[in-house]
Design a protein around this motif. Structure first.
Motif, short mmCIF file in Angstrom:
data_model
loop_
_atom_site.label_atom_id
_atom_site.label_comp_id
_atom_site.label_asym_id
_atom_site.label_seq_id
_atom_site.Cartn_x
_atom_site.Cartn_y
_atom_site.Cartn_z
N VAL A 52 0.83 -1.20 0.00
CA VAL A 52 0.00 0.00 0.00
C VAL A 52 0.87 1.26 0.00
O VAL A 52 0.60 2.21 -0.74
CB VAL A 52 -0.96 0.00 1.21
N ALA A 53 1.92 1.27 0.82
CA ALA A 53 2.82 2.43 0.87
C ALA A 53 3.46 2.69 -0.49
O ALA A 53 3.57 3.84 -0.94
CB ALA A 53 3.89 2.22 1.93
N LEU A 54 3.88 1.62 -1.16
CA LEU A 54 4.50 1.78 -2.48
C LEU A 54 3.48 2.25 -3.52
O LEU A 54 3.81 3.03 -4.41
CB LEU A 54 5.14 0.46 -2.92
N LYS A 55 2.25 1.78 -3.40
CA LYS A 55 1.22 2.22 -4.35
C LYS A 55 0.90 3.70 -4.16
O LYS A 55 0.72 4.43 -5.14
CB LYS A 55 -0.05 1.38 -4.17
N ILE A 56 0.84 4.15 -2.92
CA ILE A 56 0.62 5.58 -2.66
C ILE A 56 1.77 6.39 -3.25
O ILE A 56 1.57 7.46 -3.85
CB ILE A 56 0.46 5.84 -1.16
N LEU A 57 2.99 5.88 -3.11
CA LEU A 57 4.15 6.57 -3.70
C LEU A 57 4.05 6.57 -5.22
O LEU A 57 4.49 7.51 -5.88
CB LEU A 57 5.45 5.90 -3.25
N SER A 58 3.45 5.53 -5.78
CA SER A 58 3.25 5.46 -7.23
C SER A 58 2.37 6.61 -7.70
O SER A 58 2.63 7.22 -8.74
CB SER A 58 2.61 4.13 -7.62
N TYR A 59 1.33 6.94 -6.93
CA TYR A 59 0.49 8.08 -7.28
C TYR A 59 1.29 9.38 -7.20
O TYR A 59 1.15 10.27 -8.04
CB TYR A 59 -0.72 8.17 -6.34
N GLU A 60 2.13 9.49 -6.19
CA GLU A 60 2.95 10.70 -6.04
C GLU A 60 3.93 10.85 -7.19
O GLU A 60 4.31 11.96 -7.57
CB GLU A 60 3.71 10.66 -4.71
N GLU A 61 4.35 9.70 -7.75
CA GLU A 61 5.35 9.71 -8.81
C GLU A 61 4.74 9.74 -10.20
O GLU A 61 5.47 9.70 -11.20
CB GLU A 61 6.24 8.46 -8.70
N SER A 62 3.41 9.77 -10.30
CA SER A 62 2.73 9.66 -11.59
C SER A 62 3.30 10.64 -12.62
O SER A 62 3.42 11.83 -12.36
CB SER A 62 1.23 9.93 -11.43
N ASN A 63 3.64 10.11 -13.78
CA ASN A 63 4.09 10.95 -14.89
C ASN A 63 3.84 10.21 -16.19
O ASN A 63 3.59 9.01 -16.22
CB ASN A 63 5.57 11.31 -14.76
N ASP A 64 3.92 10.92 -17.31
CA ASP A 64 3.61 10.34 -18.61
C ASP A 64 4.49 9.14 -18.92
O ASP A 64 4.03 8.14 -19.44
CB ASP A 64 3.82 11.39 -19.71
N GLU A 65 5.78 9.23 -18.60
CA GLU A 65 6.72 8.16 -18.96
C GLU A 65 6.37 6.86 -18.27
O GLU A 65 6.35 5.80 -18.89
CB GLU A 65 8.14 8.58 -18.60
N SER A 66 6.08 6.92 -16.96
CA SER A 66 5.79 5.69 -16.23
C SER A 66 4.53 5.03 -16.74
O SER A 66 4.42 3.81 -16.79
CB SER A 66 5.65 6.00 -14.73
N LEU A 67 3.54 5.83 -17.16
CA LEU A 67 2.30 5.27 -17.65
C LEU A 67 2.48 4.67 -19.04
O LEU A 67 1.92 3.63 -19.36
CB LEU A 67 1.20 6.34 -17.67
#
Length: 239
Positions: free
Chosen positions: A9-24
């Motif tokens: 869960v902590a890593l998924k929340i960090l995933s939202y914080e890191e959201s950017n075009d490249e990662s998607l």
């Protein structure tokens, strides 16, 4: 006491914080066609073969139910994703394939343990230094696992696509998360949590971090040393 799903869960929340075009945009590339189950031209995943004693996928013929496959397929069919770094408990539950109560309780435990911290009444963020130190020094102890049998699954640890070139010198059978819809044959490694094989199919950034966690769960001293720069990037953000 922290539970396995709390780090997820902590890593998924960090995933939202890191959201950017490249990662998607990397999502489909890292996951591979075999995971998608969309195009009729794509070869279907072979079913579990009970007669093949050296290859055990799981206790189930298929790890995914129709609702879960629909969520994954709907996500992967989108040509353009909306960049949204705001998470909700419902979004966490849906994207991690866990219940709403599991998501809620996991966040509470993460705050109590220091992996997350609260800003004001509602805003919750990841405490990166604590998270990184926990992955480095605590993941292998708290979430210890031993290699299992040869299975079909999703490559993890040094064998994950994002680390493949870095650890290309390894000649051992690759570690995988057992999954009937996986793309590789390797040594079974219990994932951090039972829903990991589904959650990584819609989040390549999360896949990378969970594979990194597995390096510190099962990796050699040399592999852990080589993985330290990735932990440092995780600490600094926008990786």
């Amino acid at each position: 006491m922290l539970k396995n799903q709390d780090l997820l869960v902590a890593l998924k929340i960090l995933s939202y914080e890191e959201s950017n075009d490249e990662s998607l945009l990397l999502t489909k590339e890292l996951q591979g066609k075999a995971w998608m189950h969309i195009d009729n031209d794509v070869e279907k995943i072979s079913k579990y073969d009970i007669e093949q004693e050296d290859l055990v996928v799981s206790n189930e013929l298929d790890d995914f139910d129709s609702k879960e496959l629909l969520i994954i397929d709907e996500f992967l069919q989108e040509s353009k994703y909306e960049i949204d770094n705001q998470w909700t408990y419902r979004k966490l539950a849906k994207h991690l394939f866990i219940s709403l109560s599991e998501a809620n309780n996991a966040v509470k435990r993460c705050i109590a343990a220091g992996l997350l911290f609260q800003l004001g009444a509602k805003r919750i963020k990841v405490n990166r230094p604590v998270l990184v130190n926990f992955i480095r020094y605590g993941a292998g102890v708290s979430f210890y696992t031993e290699p299992g049998r040869i299975v079909r699954g999703i490559p993890t640890s040094y064998a994950a696509p994002v680390f493949k070139e870095i650890f290309a010198s390894s000649n051992s059978t690759p570690p995988v998360w057992p999954c009937a819809r996986g793309t590789a044959k390797g040594v079974a490694i219990n994932p951090l949590y039972k829903s990991v094989s589904k959650a990584v199919m819609i989040d390549s950034w999360l896949y990378k971090q969970l594979a990194l966690v597995d390096i510190f769960r099962i990796g050699t001293a040399r592999e852990k040393e080589e993985a330290l720069p990735f932990l440092e990037k995780l600490n600094k953000g926008k990786i």
